[in-house]
Design a protein around this motif. Structure first.
Motif, PDB file in Angstrom:
ATOM      1  N   ARG A 104      25.670-103.291   3.513  1.00 39.24           N
ATOM      2  CA  ARG A 104      26.995-102.632   3.946  1.00 39.24           C
ATOM      3  C   ARG A 104      26.535-101.206   4.096  1.00 39.24           C
ATOM      4  O   ARG A 104      25.635-100.867   4.136  1.00 39.24           O
ATOM      5  N   VAL A 105      26.854-100.638   5.118  1.00 42.05           N
ATOM      6  CA  VAL A 105      27.274 -99.471   5.700  1.00 42.05           C
ATOM      7  C   VAL A 105      28.467 -98.381   4.608  1.00 42.05           C
ATOM      8  O   VAL A 105      29.035 -98.812   5.724  1.00 42.05           O
ATOM      9  N   ASN A 106      28.714 -97.758   4.203  1.00 43.45           N
ATOM     10  CA  ASN A 106      28.938 -97.673   3.244  1.00 43.45           C
ATOM     11  C   ASN A 106      30.212 -96.487   4.615  1.00 43.45           C
ATOM     12  O   ASN A 106      31.239 -96.437   4.646  1.00 43.45           O
ATOM     13  N   ALA A 107      29.294 -95.375   5.018  1.00 42.75           N
ATOM     14  CA  ALA A 107      29.554 -94.381   5.635  1.00 42.75           C
ATOM     15  C   ALA A 107      29.872 -95.113   6.837  1.00 42.75           C
ATOM     16  O   ALA A 107      31.341 -94.330   7.382  1.00 42.75           O
ATOM     17  N   LYS A 108      30.302 -96.344   7.558  1.00 42.81           N
ATOM     18  CA  LYS A 108      30.844 -97.354   8.662  1.00 42.81           C
ATOM     19  C   LYS A 108      31.781 -98.237   7.807  1.00 42.81           C
ATOM     20  O   LYS A 108      32.656 -98.595   8.557  1.00 42.81           O
ATOM     21  N   ASN A 109      32.020 -98.257   6.642  1.00 43.36           N
ATOM     22  CA  ASN A 109      33.388 -98.813   5.762  1.00 43.36           C
ATOM     23  C   ASN A 109      33.224-100.694   6.607  1.00 43.36           C
ATOM     24  O   ASN A 109      33.663-100.775   6.953  1.00 43.36           O
ATOM     25  N   THR A 110      32.102-100.373   6.562  1.00 43.21           N
ATOM     26  CA  THR A 110      31.277-102.362   7.241  1.00 43.21           C
ATOM     27  C   THR A 110      30.546-103.354   6.336  1.00 43.21           C
ATOM     28  O   THR A 110      29.369-102.414   5.950  1.00 43.21           O
ATOM     29  N   VAL A 111      30.536-104.254   6.110  1.00 44.46           N
ATOM     30  CA  VAL A 111      29.972-105.158   5.780  1.00 44.46           C
ATOM     31  C   VAL A 111      29.467-105.971   6.577  1.00 44.46           C
ATOM     32  O   VAL A 111      29.918-106.653   7.322  1.00 44.46           O
ATOM     33  N   TYR A 112      27.596-106.602   6.479  1.00 44.02           N
ATOM     34  CA  TYR A 112      27.788-107.246   7.484  1.00 44.02           C
ATOM     35  C   TYR A 112      26.953-108.668   7.011  1.00 44.02           C
ATOM     36  O   TYR A 112      26.669-108.642   5.401  1.00 44.02           O
ATOM     37  N   LEU A 113      27.368-110.202   7.856  1.00 46.84           N
ATOM     38  CA  LEU A 113      26.277-111.188   6.781  1.00 46.84           C
ATOM     39  C   LEU A 113      25.747-111.836   8.360  1.00 46.84           C
ATOM     40  O   LEU A 113      26.128-112.133   9.127  1.00 46.84           O
ATOM     41  N   GLN A 114      24.458-111.572   8.311  1.00 43.83           N
ATOM     42  CA  GLN A 114      23.047-111.985   9.388  1.00 43.83           C
ATOM     43  C   GLN A 114      22.827-113.546   8.606  1.00 43.83           C
ATOM     44  O   GLN A 114      22.412-114.034   8.284  1.00 43.83           O
ATOM     45  N   MET A 115      23.225-114.063   9.672  1.00 47.98           N
ATOM     46  CA  MET A 115      23.010-115.130   9.215  1.00 47.98           C
ATOM     47  C   MET A 115      21.918-116.171  10.048  1.00 47.98           C
ATOM     48  O   MET A 115      22.250-115.972  11.439  1.00 47.98           O
ATOM     49  N   ASN A 116      20.648-116.795  10.035  1.00 50.33           N
ATOM     50  CA  ASN A 116      19.187-117.070  10.395  1.00 50.33           C
ATOM     51  C   ASN A 116      19.177-118.296  10.029  1.00 50.33           C
ATOM     52  O   ASN A 116      19.693-118.922   8.942  1.00 50.33           O
ATOM     53  N   SER A 117      18.532-119.299  11.446  1.00 50.86           N
ATOM     54  CA  SER A 117      18.104-120.861  11.024  1.00 50.86           C
ATOM     55  C   SER A 117      19.560-121.653  10.600  1.00 50.86           C
ATOM     56  O   SER A 117      19.495-122.077   9.741  1.00 50.86           O
ATOM     57  N   LEU A 118      20.629-121.495  11.737  1.00 51.40           N
ATOM     58  CA  LEU A 118      22.117-121.754  11.417  1.00 51.40           C
ATOM     59  C   LEU A 118      21.719-123.348  10.988  1.00 51.40           C
ATOM     60  O   LEU A 118      20.766-124.131  12.117  1.00 51.40           O
ATOM     61  N   LYS A 119      22.803-123.741  10.670  1.00 53.74           N
ATOM     62  CA  LYS A 119      22.282-125.360  10.290  1.00 53.74           C
ATOM     63  C   LYS A 119      24.222-126.513  10.348  1.00 53.74           C
ATOM     64  O   LYS A 119      24.824-125.453   9.981  1.00 53.74           O
ATOM     65  N   PRO A 120      24.208-127.514  11.118  1.00 57.73           N
ATOM     66  CA  PRO A 120      25.431-127.374  11.243  1.00 57.73           C
ATOM     67  C   PRO A 120      26.563-127.402   9.455  1.00 57.73           C
ATOM     68  O   PRO A 120      27.753-127.489  10.009  1.00 57.73           O
ATOM     69  N   GLU A 121      25.756-127.635   8.532  1.00 57.35           N
ATOM     70  CA  GLU A 121      26.749-127.530   7.487  1.00 57.35           C
ATOM     71  C   GLU A 121      27.293-126.069   7.271  1.00 57.35           C
ATOM     72  O   GLU A 121      28.045-125.939   5.985  1.00 57.35           O
ATOM     73  N   ASP A 122      26.034-125.302   8.090  1.00 59.14           N
ATOM     74  CA  ASP A 122      27.121-123.377   7.926  1.00 59.14           C
ATOM     75  C   ASP A 122      28.210-123.797   8.227  1.00 59.14           C
ATOM     76  O   ASP A 122      29.269-122.838   8.941  1.00 59.14           O
ATOM     77  N   THR A 123      29.148-125.253   9.058  1.00 63.91           N
ATOM     78  CA  THR A 123      30.120-124.842  10.133  1.00 63.91           C
ATOM     79  C   THR A 123      31.126-124.596   9.352  1.00 63.91           C
ATOM     80  O   THR A 123      31.547-125.237   7.929  1.00 63.91           O
ATOM     81  N   ALA A 124      32.341-123.465   9.251  1.00 65.57           N
ATOM     82  CA  ALA A 124      33.127-122.918   8.565  1.00 65.57           C
ATOM     83  C   ALA A 124      33.869-122.005   8.924  1.00 65.57           C
ATOM     84  O   ALA A 124      33.507-121.072  10.131  1.00 65.57           O
ATOM     85  N   VAL A 125      35.072-121.652   8.504  1.00 64.16           N
ATOM     86  CA  VAL A 125      36.406-120.371   8.103  1.00 64.16           C
ATOM     87  C   VAL A 125      34.996-119.756   7.986  1.00 64.16           C
ATOM     88  O   VAL A 125      35.240-119.969   6.829  1.00 64.16           O
ATOM     89  N   TYR A 126      34.052-118.151   7.929  1.00 63.39           N
ATOM     90  CA  TYR A 126      34.359-116.946   7.369  1.00 63.39           C
ATOM     91  C   TYR A 126      34.873-115.772   6.616  1.00 63.39           C
ATOM     92  O   TYR A 126      35.416-115.726   7.687  1.00 63.39           O
ATOM     93  N   TYR A 127      35.275-115.596   5.241  1.00 61.42           N
ATOM     94  CA  TYR A 127      36.140-114.898   5.115  1.00 61.42           C
ATOM     95  C   TYR A 127      35.374-113.726   4.468  1.00 61.42           C
ATOM     96  O   TYR A 127      34.335-113.922   3.574  1.00 61.42           O
ATOM     97  N   CYS A 128      35.723-112.769   4.408  1.00 56.62           N
ATOM     98  CA  CYS A 128      35.921-111.266   3.794  1.00 56.62           C
ATOM     99  C   CYS A 128      36.201-110.668   2.925  1.00 56.62           C
ATOM    100  O   CYS A 128      37.748-111.690   3.033  1.00 56.62           O
ATOM    101  N   ALA A 129      35.608-110.582   1.210  1.00 55.98           N
ATOM    102  CA  ALA A 129      37.152-109.731   1.353  1.00 55.98           C
ATOM    103  C   ALA A 129      36.151-108.987  -0.377  1.00 55.98           C
ATOM    104  O   ALA A 129      34.832-108.426   0.221  1.00 55.98           O
ATOM    105  N   ALA A 130      37.590-107.831  -0.647  1.00 58.33           N
ATOM    106  CA  ALA A 130      36.871-107.145  -1.547  1.00 58.33           C
ATOM    107  C   ALA A 130      37.093-106.970  -2.551  1.00 58.33           C
ATOM    108  O   ALA A 130      38.940-107.662  -2.892  1.00 58.33           O
ATOM    109  N   ASP A 131      36.460-106.466  -3.456  1.00 60.70           N
ATOM    110  CA  ASP A 131      36.826-106.645  -4.730  1.00 60.70           C
ATOM    111  C   ASP A 131      36.743-105.017  -5.742  1.00 60.70           C
ATOM    112  O   ASP A 131      35.799-104.408  -5.859  1.00 60.70           O
TER     113      ASP A 131
END
Length: 127
Positions: free
Chosen positions: A72-99
């Motif tokens: 995350r970069v708080n100064a940019k109000n942004t969170v990231y998810l770097q996904m490498n070595s992706l597999k077919p089982e990673d197929t999905a709708v991805y959601y970010c959420a705030a707690d």
């Protein structure tokens, strides 16, 4: 109120990479621990990764450890998810959420702890 907008999803071959972004607006971003969840067709929504308010602590679901990196970069109000070595089982709708309400160093993997959600971004990994 917090608005979350994900981007970066798409179609990729197995072994490839994608970086998801989630831009937040509306409240002080550093007051929120952030999480990424996903939901595959016919399956329940599941926790993928989380990051503490400060960014100093991270947590991963076992199947993505060593392949995904949350940041995350708080100064940019942004969170990231770097996904490498992706597999077919990673197929999905991805959601970010705030707690809101987590101490500065803690992370929850519980869906019910998260107060605000994005609309989701589709990730499809072909074999």
């Amino acid at each position: 109120q917090v608005q979350l907008v994900e981007s970066g999803g798409g179609l990729v071959q197995a072994g490839g990479s994608l970086r998801l972004s989630c831009a937040a607006s509306g409240r002080t971003f550093s007051n929120y621990a952030m999480g990424w969840f996903r939901q595959a067709p016919g399956k329940e929504q599941e926790f993928v990764s989380g990051i503490s308010r400060s960014g100093g602590n991270t947590y991963y679901e076992d199947s993505v450890k060593g392949r995904f990196t949350i940041s995350r970069v708080n100064a940019k109000n942004t969170v990231y998810l770097q996904m490498n070595s992706l597999k077919p089982e990673d197929t999905a709708v991805y959601y970010c959420a705030a707690d809101f309400g987590q101490p500065i160093t803690t992370i929850s993997s519980l869906i019910t702890e998260y107060d605000y959600w994005g609309q989701g971004t589709q990730v499809t990994v072909s074999s």
